[in-house]
Design a protein around this motif. Sequence first.
Motif, mmCIF file in Angstrom:
data_model
loop_
_atom_site.group_PDB
_atom_site.id
_atom_site.type_symbol
_atom_site.label_atom_id
_atom_site.label_comp_id
_atom_site.label_asym_id
_atom_site.label_seq_id
_atom_site.Cartn_x
_atom_site.Cartn_y
_atom_site.Cartn_z
ATOM 1 N N ILE A 172 -11.638 8.825 7.873
ATOM 2 C CA ILE A 172 -11.840 9.799 6.802
ATOM 3 C C ILE A 172 -11.799 11.220 7.362
ATOM 4 N N GLU A 173 -12.455 11.401 8.510
ATOM 5 C CA GLU A 173 -12.445 12.714 9.156
ATOM 6 C C GLU A 173 -11.024 13.093 9.578
ATOM 7 N N MET A 174 -10.247 12.107 10.018
ATOM 8 C CA MET A 174 -8.894 12.375 10.496
ATOM 9 C C MET A 174 -7.940 12.694 9.340
ATOM 10 N N THR A 175 -8.030 11.902 8.260
ATOM 11 C CA THR A 175 -7.057 12.052 7.159
ATOM 12 C C THR A 175 -7.519 12.988 6.058
ATOM 13 N N LYS A 176 -8.830 13.207 5.956
ATOM 14 C CA LYS A 176 -9.393 14.037 4.875
ATOM 15 C C LYS A 176 -8.987 13.494 3.502
ATOM 16 N N ASN A 177 -8.953 12.157 3.390
ATOM 17 C CA ASN A 177 -8.465 11.557 2.145
ATOM 18 C C ASN A 177 -9.365 10.382 1.747
ATOM 19 N N GLU A 178 -10.512 10.712 1.147
ATOM 20 C CA GLU A 178 -11.449 9.661 0.730
ATOM 21 C C GLU A 178 -10.858 8.779 -0.367
ATOM 22 N N GLU A 179 -10.031 9.368 -1.217
ATOM 23 C CA GLU A 179 -9.429 8.603 -2.308
ATOM 24 C C GLU A 179 -8.551 7.472 -1.777
ATOM 25 N N ALA A 180 -7.770 7.772 -0.728
ATOM 26 C CA ALA A 180 -6.914 6.741 -0.132
ATOM 27 C C ALA A 180 -7.756 5.636 0.493
ATOM 28 N N ALA A 181 -8.894 6.026 1.086
ATOM 29 C CA ALA A 181 -9.774 5.031 1.691
ATOM 30 C C ALA A 181 -10.316 4.067 0.640
ATOM 31 N N VAL A 182 -10.792 4.630 -0.470
ATOM 32 C CA VAL A 182 -11.333 3.794 -1.545
ATOM 33 C C VAL A 182 -10.253 2.873 -2.102
ATOM 34 N N LYS A 183 -9.069 3.409 -2.350
ATOM 35 C CA LYS A 183 -7.970 2.598 -2.876
ATOM 36 C C LYS A 183 -7.586 1.477 -1.913
ATOM 37 N N THR A 184 -7.627 1.781 -0.620
ATOM 38 C CA THR A 184 -7.303 0.763 0.380
ATOM 39 C C THR A 184 -8.249 -0.427 0.279
ATOM 40 N N PHE A 185 -9.539 -0.147 0.188
ATOM 41 C CA PHE A 185 -10.511 -1.237 0.114
ATOM 42 C C PHE A 185 -10.399 -2.000 -1.204
ATOM 43 N N LEU A 208 0.827 -1.198 0.000
ATOM 44 C CA LEU A 208 0.000 0.000 0.000
ATOM 45 C C LEU A 208 0.864 1.252 0.000
ATOM 46 N N SER A 209 0.282 2.328 -0.489
ATOM 47 C CA SER A 209 0.976 3.608 -0.473
ATOM 48 C C SER A 209 0.949 4.190 0.937
ATOM 49 N N GLU A 210 1.735 5.241 1.140
ATOM 50 C CA GLU A 210 1.805 5.872 2.463
ATOM 51 C C GLU A 210 0.448 6.434 2.879
ATOM 52 N N ASP A 211 -0.275 7.078 1.953
ATOM 53 C CA ASP A 211 -1.591 7.638 2.284
ATOM 54 C C ASP A 211 -2.571 6.544 2.685
ATOM 55 N N GLU A 212 -2.491 5.399 1.996
ATOM 56 C CA GLU A 212 -3.391 4.279 2.319
ATOM 57 C C GLU A 212 -3.058 3.690 3.684
ATOM 58 N N ILE A 213 -1.770 3.612 4.005
ATOM 59 C CA ILE A 213 -1.362 3.115 5.319
ATOM 60 C C ILE A 213 -1.812 4.065 6.421
ATOM 61 N N LEU A 214 -1.716 5.368 6.165
ATOM 62 C CA LEU A 214 -2.157 6.359 7.154
ATOM 63 C C LEU A 214 -3.667 6.259 7.373
ATOM 64 N N PHE A 215 -4.420 5.956 6.316
ATOM 65 C CA PHE A 215 -5.861 5.753 6.487
ATOM 66 C C PHE A 215 -6.136 4.546 7.382
ATOM 67 N N ILE A 216 -5.407 3.451 7.128
ATOM 68 C CA ILE A 216 -5.591 2.253 7.952
ATOM 69 C C ILE A 216 -5.254 2.544 9.411
ATOM 70 N N MET A 217 -4.158 3.271 9.622
ATOM 71 C CA MET A 217 -3.767 3.600 10.987
ATOM 72 C C MET A 217 -4.809 4.481 11.668
ATOM 73 N N ALA A 218 -5.347 5.435 10.925
ATOM 74 C CA ALA A 218 -6.393 6.289 11.487
ATOM 75 C C ALA A 218 -7.637 5.460 11.828
ATOM 76 N N HIS A 219 -7.925 4.474 10.989
ATOM 77 C CA HIS A 219 -9.040 3.558 11.271
ATOM 78 C C HIS A 219 -8.811 2.833 12.593
ATOM 79 N N GLU A 220 -7.608 2.291 12.781
ATOM 80 C CA GLU A 220 -7.311 1.570 14.018
ATOM 81 C C GLU A 220 -7.321 2.508 15.225
ATOM 82 N N MET A 221 -6.875 3.744 15.031
ATOM 83 C CA MET A 221 -6.937 4.726 16.109
ATOM 84 C C MET A 221 -8.385 5.047 16.472
#
Length: 419
Positions: A365-378, A266-279
Motif C-alpha cells: 500500500i505504501e509502495m503503490t498508494k492505491n488502497e482501492e486496488a488492494a481491496v479489489k484484489t482481496f 485482475l486489472s493492471e493496478d491490482e497486479i501491481l499491488f500483488i507484485m508490490a506485496h511480493e516485493m
Amino acid sequence: MKKSLLTIILLYAVYGLVLYFYLFFWTGYELPKGIEGTAADPKTFLTAEELQLSENYSQLKNLVFFISIPLEWIIFFIVLSFGISKTFQQWAETASRFFIVQTALYYFWLSLLVTLLTLPVSWLNYKLSKDFQISTQTLNSWLKDEVTDFLVNYVLMAVVVTFLYIIIRKFEKRWWLWAWFASIPFTLFIMFIQPVIIDPLYNDFYPLKNKKLEEEILQLASKADIPAEHVYEVDMSTKTNALNAYVTGIGSNSRIVLWDTTLNKLSEDEILFIMAHEMGHYVMKHIYIGIAGYLLLSLAGLYIIHRLMIFCTNRWGKRLNIQSIRELSSLPLFLLLLGMLSFASSPISGIVSRYQEKQADLYAIEMTKNEEAAVKTFQHLAKFSRSEINPPKIVKFLRYDHPPLIERIMYIENIKNKE
C-alpha cells in the motif's frame, strides 16, 4: 495391540464426528459487527450463490484437511505394530548388502504404501476443487502430478533418510545435533534449486509476456532496490481458476512468479499491488527469516524426537517391532513423531506468517498508494478462489498462514479512513 488399534480407530471416529459438528453446526459465518455494507462485507462483492458456494467449499476443505492429518499417523502406527516396517527392512536387507541400497529399497516400499493409502484423500481434494469449479485440471493431468510428486519426494527423501540413518548409526546419542547440522546446507540447496529444477516439473515458467506490465513491475522493483531482471508467469489456467503470486528461491535464483490466472482476471493496478506485496517479502527478507525460524524449530524438534524415540523404543519396542532406533524399521516412528510435532508447531509458524503477510500488505500500500486496488484484489481472491472470508477461530489458528480476507480488507479500510 489389536485393542490399542481399536481404541485409536474409535478415537479417530469420535474426532471426525466432533470436527464435523464443529465445522457445520457449531460455528457460524457471522460477520463482525460494524462491517455490514462496507468493502469487507462479502454481500457487497459476492452474489448469494457465490457466498454460499464459498462457505460450503471452505467447510468441506477444512473437514478433509483436519481428518487427513491424524490419518497418516495412524498408518505409521499400523505399519509399526503389525510388523510391516520390519518386513520391509528384511526385504531390503535380503536384496542387497549395501546400506545405501537397503535404505532406498526400504523407503520405496514405505512411501509407496503410504501414498496408496492416502491417495483417496488426495483424490477427494481434487474432486472438491473440481466440483466447486476451482480446478480445471483433467484427471490425467492430476494423476501425472501425483506421480511426479511421488517420484520427486521419493528421490529427495531417500537421500535424507539415508544420511539420517548413517548419522544415527554413527552418533547414536547425538545424532539429532549432527542431523540438524547436515540439514542446513540441504535446506538451502533445495531452496536454491526449487525454482529452476523442481517447479518446472509441474508447469511451464517464462518471462512475463506483457512487456509493458513487466516494465512497470520492474520500475517498482527498482524503487525497492530489488535487482530484478524478469518477472515470471506460469501457466496455471490449465489446472485452476484460483489466483496466486509468490516469491520463491534464494540468492541469484530468487523469483517473483505470477499465475496466468492472476494476469487474466485482475486489472493492471491490482497486479501491481500483488507484485508490490511480493516485493515486500523480499525487502523485509521474509524468506530468510522463514528459513532461520524453520532451522531453529527443527533443532528443538529433532532433540524432542530423539528423546521420544528412545522412550518409545524402551517402553513399547516389542509391540512396535523395534529393537533399536538404529534400525531402518524405526523410520515410521520418526515420521509419526515428526508429523505430530509439525502439527503442534503450526500455530507458531502461522502467527509469524500472518504477521509477515500483513507487513507485506502494508508495504504494498505504501509502495503503490492505491488502497482501492488492494481491496479489489482481496475481493477477487474471494470470488475466484472461493477463499474463506471469515474462518472459525480454530481453523484460523491451526491452518491459516495468511490473515483472513475480511481482516486484510478491514485494516486497509482503516488506513483509508485515517487519511
